[in-house]
Design an enzyme around this catalytic site. Structure first.
Site, PDB file in Angstrom:
ATOM      1  N   LYS A 177       0.850  -1.198   0.000  1.00  0.00           N
ATOM      2  CA  LYS A 177       0.000   0.000   0.000  1.00  0.00           C
ATOM      3  C   LYS A 177       0.879   1.240   0.000  1.00  0.00           C
ATOM      4  O   LYS A 177       1.549   1.526   0.989  1.00  0.00           O
ATOM      5  CB  LYS A 177      -0.911   0.048   1.223  1.00  0.00           C
ATOM      6  N   GLU A 253      11.069   1.752   9.881  1.00  0.00           N
ATOM      7  CA  GLU A 253      11.928   2.932   9.807  1.00  0.00           C
ATOM      8  C   GLU A 253      11.005   4.114  10.032  1.00  0.00           C
ATOM      9  O   GLU A 253      10.173   4.442   9.188  1.00  0.00           O
ATOM     10  CB  GLU A 253      12.635   3.006   8.447  1.00  0.00           C
ATOM     11  N   CYS A 287      13.454  11.566   6.230  1.00  0.00           N
ATOM     12  CA  CYS A 287      13.624  11.112   7.606  1.00  0.00           C
ATOM     13  C   CYS A 287      15.033  11.369   8.115  1.00  0.00           C
ATOM     14  O   CYS A 287      15.251  11.460   9.335  1.00  0.00           O
ATOM     15  CB  CYS A 287      13.277   9.632   7.724  1.00  0.00           C
ATOM     16  N   GLU A 389       9.629  15.890  16.221  1.00  0.00           N
ATOM     17  CA  GLU A 389       9.936  15.953  14.799  1.00  0.00           C
ATOM     18  C   GLU A 389       8.958  16.883  14.087  1.00  0.00           C
ATOM     19  O   GLU A 389       7.744  16.756  14.224  1.00  0.00           O
ATOM     20  CB  GLU A 389       9.851  14.552  14.180  1.00  0.00           C
TER      21      GLU A 389
END
Length: 485
Positions: A177, A253, A287, A389
């Site tokens: 997906k 991750e 990231c 973040e």
């Protein structure tokens, strides 16, 4: 631009979904696609197709299996311009970045893992037995099975193929997906799979969202053998809860709050250029991007001024313009999140060195999701903007006095993905890089990757490592065979 219909690819054929949802270009808000959301029954059908295809795919000789991976790579390159335009329309990233990073790496991932699968050796040991003879032990690796792949929106093709390629190379079948925000290149890859005659069911693509949609249907499906996911930490936590009843393996991750450490003996110009790239590349939506910059006090003021100049040089233009160096954020929804941190930073006492708002252009870009590159100073290390973040083109710069202080501040985070160290003292570079509590540490560079090396993080940044032989630990299951001689 014509409006595509992006359908689900199940068992080697394309299928309409139960409904469609609109996909808009983040540069100007234009409608570019109608995406077909998969139903629970369609996800079930995709998993069933993958399960049925698994024995035959896993039994193929490695040479035959990897030939399909080379063909997929060739197919991406054959339709390079189409993939490039689709990726830019989905993400808004500049053509210079997408043409040099996203699409080439999408093809390279298939070739890299095909080579790894073809050249794998087998771990073996000779063991003495109690009766004075010997036994041979060897680890025979089998595919994990049907792998659920859920990929993010920031590097759509690159990170989609980063997971699909090793899964297929090591004999697994896949139900994937892509992010609902960036679904186009995954669908194009399904078209390539159809063109090259990839066996039906080996690779399936379903579109949709997370809760009560394709994402949830995959992660809770009893016939999925493992989940590999890249994305937000909170989503990773949700997936862990979903797979826990089945005790299924996961490879995550997740997010990062990465630090760059700049020492006063660094090549100053190289450090400024490198940090600027690590903060603002892809509009900060990588990231591995840097959000915390720690600079040796003797060069602190000079560095802040120099990075401000670099930030203000960035050209926020149309993505297809070669002169553009920073595109929009991926969506208005994500821009609202980043804007909330721009406001919060000021409330927490930040000095805004540059940026801090939304640019205006006087053209259709004003309907897009652009935001100014932003630099802060003056925040305490306890501030939320230091701890959480943001995932945008922002950074905070703080001074340090000693190497120990720099290491302590850089490691004072619940994340553990990446760090960059800038120094001309090679001994210090090794020492500080090894002291970073991260999965990846760069010295005098950033985003330099060898696909054979381990990739991943610790803490809130994820579980496990992928890349090269390290991907074997997730995508295969070893059986130790002991033969008494």
């Amino acid at each position: 631009m014509s409006v595509r219909h992006l359908r689900n690819f199940i068992g080697g054929r394309f299928h309409d979904g139960i409904r469609t949802f609109a996909k808009h270009n983040p540069a100007d808000g234009a409608l570019i696609a109608q995406v077909h959301e998969a139903s629970r029954d369609q996800v079930d059908a995709a998993v069933a197709a993958a399960r049925a295809a698994l024995p035959g795919w896993a039994a193929l000789p490695v040479g035959e299996r990897t030939a399909y991976l080379y063909a997929l790579a060739d197919g991406i390159e054959r339709r390079f311009d189409e993939f490039l335009q689709a990726e830019i329309a989905d993400t808004g990233k500049p053509v210079g970045w997408a043409s040099q990073i996203d699409i080439p790496r999408g093809a390279a991932n298939f070739r890299s893992f095909a080579e790894i699968a073809r050249t794998l050796d087998m771990e073996s040991f000779m063991t003495d037995t109690p009766d004075g003879r010997q036994a041979l032990n060897y680890a025979y690796r089998k595919p994990l099975g049907v792998v659920g792949v859920i990929s993010p929106w920031n590097l759509p093709l690159l990170l989609f193929t980063w997971k699909v390629a090793p899964a297929l190379a090591f004999g697994n079948t896949v139900v994937a997906k892509p992010s609902e925000v960036t679904p186009t290149t995954a669908t194009l890859l399904a078209e390539v799979a159809e063109e090259i005659g990839l066996p039906p069911g080996v690779f399936n693509v379903v579109h949709g969202f997370g809760p009560n949609s394709a994402g949830e249907f995959i992660t809770t499906h009893p016939d999925i053998d493992g989940i590999t996911f890249t994305g937000e930490t909170a989503t990773g936590s949700t997936i862990m809860k979903a797979v826990a009843p089945g005790v299924k393996p996961v490879s995550f991750e997740l997010g990062g709050k990465n630090a760059a450490l700049v020492f006063d003996d660094a090549d100053f110009d190289a450090a400024v250029a490198g940090v600027a790239r690590s903060v603002f590349a892809n509009c900060g939506q990588v990231c591995l991007c840097t959000e915390r910059v720690y600079v040796h006090r003797p060069i602190f003021d000079k560095f802040v001024s120099a990075l401000k100049i670099e930030a203000e040089k960035l050209v926020l233009g149309w993505p297809m313009d070669p002169a553009t160096t920073m595109g929009p954020l991926v969506s208005h929804e994500h821009r609202s999140k980043v804007q909330s941190y721009l406001k919060l930073a000021v409330e927490e006492g930040a000095t805004v060195v540059t940026g801090g708002g939304v640019p205006t252009f006087g053209d259709a870009r004003d309907e897009g999701a652009y935001i100014q590159p932003t630099i802060w100073t003056g925040l305490p290390e306890t501030a939320r903007c230091i701890k959480e973040e943001v995932f945008g083109p922002v950074c905070h710069i703080a001074p340090f006095d000693t190497e120990e202080d720099a290491i302590r501040m850089a490691n004072d985070t619940r994340y553990g993905l990446a760090a960059a160290v800038w120094t001309t003292n090679l001994t210090r570079g090794h020492r500080v890089a090894q002291a970073m509590n991260v999965g990846l540490a760069w010295v005098n560079c950033w985003f330099l990757r060898d696909l054979r090396t381990p990739f991943g993080g610790s803490g809130l940044s994820g579980i496990g490592r992928e890349g090269g032989r390290h991907s074997l630990h997730f995508y295969t299951e070893p059986t130790n065979v002991c033969v008494k001689l």
